[in-house]
Design a protein around this motif. Sequence first.
Motif, PDB file in Angstrom:
ATOM      1  N   TYR A   1      13.713   1.242   5.218  1.00 20.13           N
ATOM      2  CA  TYR A   1      13.166   0.358   6.260  1.00 20.13           C
ATOM      3  C   TYR A   1      14.220   0.090   7.324  1.00 20.13           C
ATOM      4  CZ  TYR A   1       9.367   0.338   3.112  1.00 20.13           C
ATOM      5  OH  TYR A   1       8.352   0.789   2.322  1.00 20.13           O
ATOM      6  N   HIS A   2      15.288  -0.540   6.985  1.00 17.03           N
ATOM      7  CA  HIS A   2      16.461  -0.634   7.847  1.00 17.03           C
ATOM      8  C   HIS A   2      17.628  -1.087   6.990  1.00 17.03           C
ATOM      9  CE1 HIS A   2      15.871  -5.054   8.051  1.00 17.03           C
ATOM     10  NE2 HIS A   2      14.606  -4.760   8.170  1.00 17.03           N
TER      11      HIS A   2
ATOM     12  N   SER B   1      18.201   3.826   8.008  1.00 18.98           N
ATOM     13  CA  SER B   1      17.234   3.499   6.961  1.00 18.98           C
ATOM     14  C   SER B   1      17.078   4.605   5.935  1.00 18.98           C
ATOM     15  CB  SER B   1      15.859   3.218   7.594  1.00 18.98           C
ATOM     16  OG  SER B   1      15.384   4.377   8.270  1.00 18.98           O
TER      17      SER B   1
ATOM     18  N   LYS C   1       3.943  -2.491  -1.518  1.00 17.57           N
ATOM     19  CA  LYS C   1       4.104  -2.479  -0.064  1.00 17.57           C
ATOM     20  C   LYS C   1       3.033  -1.603   0.575  1.00 17.57           C
ATOM     21  CE  LYS C   1       8.060  -3.241   1.639  1.00 17.57           C
ATOM     22  NZ  LYS C   1       9.477  -3.256   2.052  1.00 17.57           N
TER      23      LYS C   1
ATOM     24  N   TRP D   1       4.699   7.832   4.001  1.00 14.38           N
ATOM     25  CA  TRP D   1       4.370   7.248   2.695  1.00 14.38           C
ATOM     26  C   TRP D   1       3.879   8.328   1.728  1.00 14.38           C
ATOM     27  CZ3 TRP D   1       5.184   2.717   0.389  1.00 14.38           C
ATOM     28  CH2 TRP D   1       5.627   1.657   1.187  1.00 14.38           C
TER      29      TRP D   1
ATOM     30  N   LYS E   1       7.677   7.876   0.345  1.00 17.75           N
ATOM     31  CA  LYS E   1       7.873   6.528  -0.178  1.00 17.75           C
ATOM     32  C   LYS E   1       7.063   6.244  -1.436  1.00 17.75           C
ATOM     33  CE  LYS E   1       9.148   4.621   4.331  1.00 17.75           C
ATOM     34  NZ  LYS E   1       8.814   3.633   5.382  1.00 17.75           N
TER      35      LYS E   1
ATOM     36  N   HIS F   1      10.742  -7.403  -3.552  1.00 17.42           N
ATOM     37  CA  HIS F   1      11.674  -7.555  -2.444  1.00 17.42           C
ATOM     38  C   HIS F   1      12.339  -8.931  -2.426  1.00 17.42           C
ATOM     39  CE1 HIS F   1      12.871  -6.329   1.725  1.00 17.42           C
ATOM     40  NE2 HIS F   1      12.902  -7.636   1.910  1.00 17.42           N
TER      41      HIS F   1
ATOM     42  N   ASN G   1      15.044  -6.082  14.766  1.00 14.51           N
ATOM     43  CA  ASN G   1      15.851  -5.809  13.565  1.00 14.51           C
ATOM     44  C   ASN G   1      17.333  -5.616  13.860  1.00 14.51           C
ATOM     45  OD1 ASN G   1      13.771  -6.025  11.669  1.00 14.51           O
ATOM     46  ND2 ASN G   1      13.194  -3.873  11.903  1.00 14.51           N
TER      47      ASN G   1
ATOM     48  N   ASP H   1      18.417  -6.630   4.343  1.00 14.04           N
ATOM     49  CA  ASP H   1      17.957  -5.698   3.323  1.00 14.04           C
ATOM     50  C   ASP H   1      19.097  -5.044   2.548  1.00 14.04           C
ATOM     51  OD1 ASP H   1      15.358  -6.252   3.874  1.00 14.04           O
ATOM     52  OD2 ASP H   1      14.779  -4.229   4.465  1.00 14.04           O
TER      53      ASP H   1
END
Length: 608
Positions: free
Chosen positions: A13-14, A42, A75, A101, A105, A127, A196, A333
Amino acid sequence: MTSTHILGISAFYHDSAACLLRDGEIVAAAQEERFTRKKGDSAFPARAAEYCLRVGGVTAQDLAYVGFYDKPLLKFERILDTYLGVAPRGLRSFLMAAPVWLKEKLYTDRLLRDALGYSGEILYAEHHESHAASAFFPSPFEEAAILTIDGVGEWATASLGVGRGNDIELLKELRWPDSLGLLYSAFTYYTGFKVNSGEYKVMGLAPYGEPKYVDAIYRELVDLRDDGSFTLNQDCFNYLSGLTMTNGAFDRLFGGPPRVPETKLTQREMDLARSVQVVCEEILLRMARTAHRETGSDNLCLAGGVALNCVGNGRLLREGPFKHLWIQPAAGDAGGALGVAQLIWHRHCNQPRPSPRNRDAMHGAYLGPEFSPSEIEAYLQSVGAAYTRLERADLLARVAALLASEKVVGWFNGRMEFGPRALGARSILGDPRSPRMQAQMNIKIKFREGFRPFAPSVLRERVSDYFEMNCESPYMLLVAPVKRERQIPMTGEQRGLWGIDQLNVVRSDIPAVTHIDYSARVQTVARDTNLDYYDLIKEFEGITGCAVLVNTSFNVRGEPIVCTPEDAYQCFMRTHIDHLVLGPFLLDKTAQPEWKETSDWRKEFQLD
């Protein structure tokens, strides 16, 4: 007896990262961006994981467990549910996300095994559990309330919990799409900064503005309740179905389209920044009061991206119900890699948590790579650099004298920091007494916006001589007012200035680290945590009587903090840094060979 090694991973994600524990002790942790030189990278943290394993002296097959910081299936469920809820709007956004995805993912197990060469057990945490674990387990508290606040995890956007002994329990959560992190990111986008990564720019810009839009935010965007929970009016946002954060309704509410990035800042952006910061702080305070009421603890631990809002943290410490506050230095994160590894050790393996004895377990956040003098010298010789090797005492004395004469020094010493802040291992240093230092470092060295404030590093025992605080702030995550007796009152003419025109007004006897509202983002430095950095400040104090240095991260805008001697030397040569310290070596810019670029680095880091 064989040690138990656990590798934690956050990715995709980052700010991807890896962290290695040995029998519950943090051995190493680092973000992938530092190795790849891609800001906020990421991608799977292959290089960060390789570094952690190398420092630990183990291979992937020696690991007892690998942990991943969130649950990809949950998610994906949220993404599908969101799309179905707004369909047919959001098709473009969904079509962009779905292939990643379906190819990657959803197959995190396979990806982890292939990337690491690992065949053992893989465990997943939610998370916000990972955030909460990273907040509590390394903290200096036996028990504490926990708040985690960010954009979104699987479904949760904030959680309230409690930590006791070797376990944590999450008691309440705020759920998607109502998110304080996304509210702040919407204003980040609207004021022309990058989501972000630009949120801290909004925080730094806020004191230049007036809170003129606060009523509009409460009236049109945020239905805030007494306990800190709230509902966002999705008619004004675009993150559910589109590729931007805000929409036309948001534009109409605040008088026009979003600012185009890199264009001139206007008073509107300053007022918007101030307004969302005021709202953010109010929500934080209400959430904290609820956490105190629910847990009865006097201690509070924070993590999640919003925990990096050090202005809000300062207000929590001064005005909130808690006596003690601790914030995970890698609160975003990246810290999830640490959190999931600790959850596995304490919860899954049921291992006790050693008594903190009022000390945290982060080792000052100095958990990244370090380089020996021989490694540094080999690099310097390979590029024909001119350098002098000095004994420690001579080096500290020379550097302190250079700083006292208003020279800017790149400081590369020991293990790299874990988290977004430079804490005296990968720092650019200056004299806080100089009224020219902030502008010089912003424009000529950092290549960044002139309004951005710099942080002071102060000897721990001297902090209350300079700032309205008397506690540790080792990770630069608390803002405090400069002591009143050090402040220089503004004249009537100066008080009449608006916005960015206020920037060059000298406000204290340490003007380079005093923001326009007389505040500073404080880092306290203890000798038992960073011996060389502490002794450097002590030397500077001996020369000047000032126990403070300007400390900003060793990088230019758009670039990750430097990791290696090569990174540091390149940054030194590309900027107006006067001198560079690489371990025991001191370099003078004027003595270096002519620098020739091998790439268009200014475009790479968006400096043109």
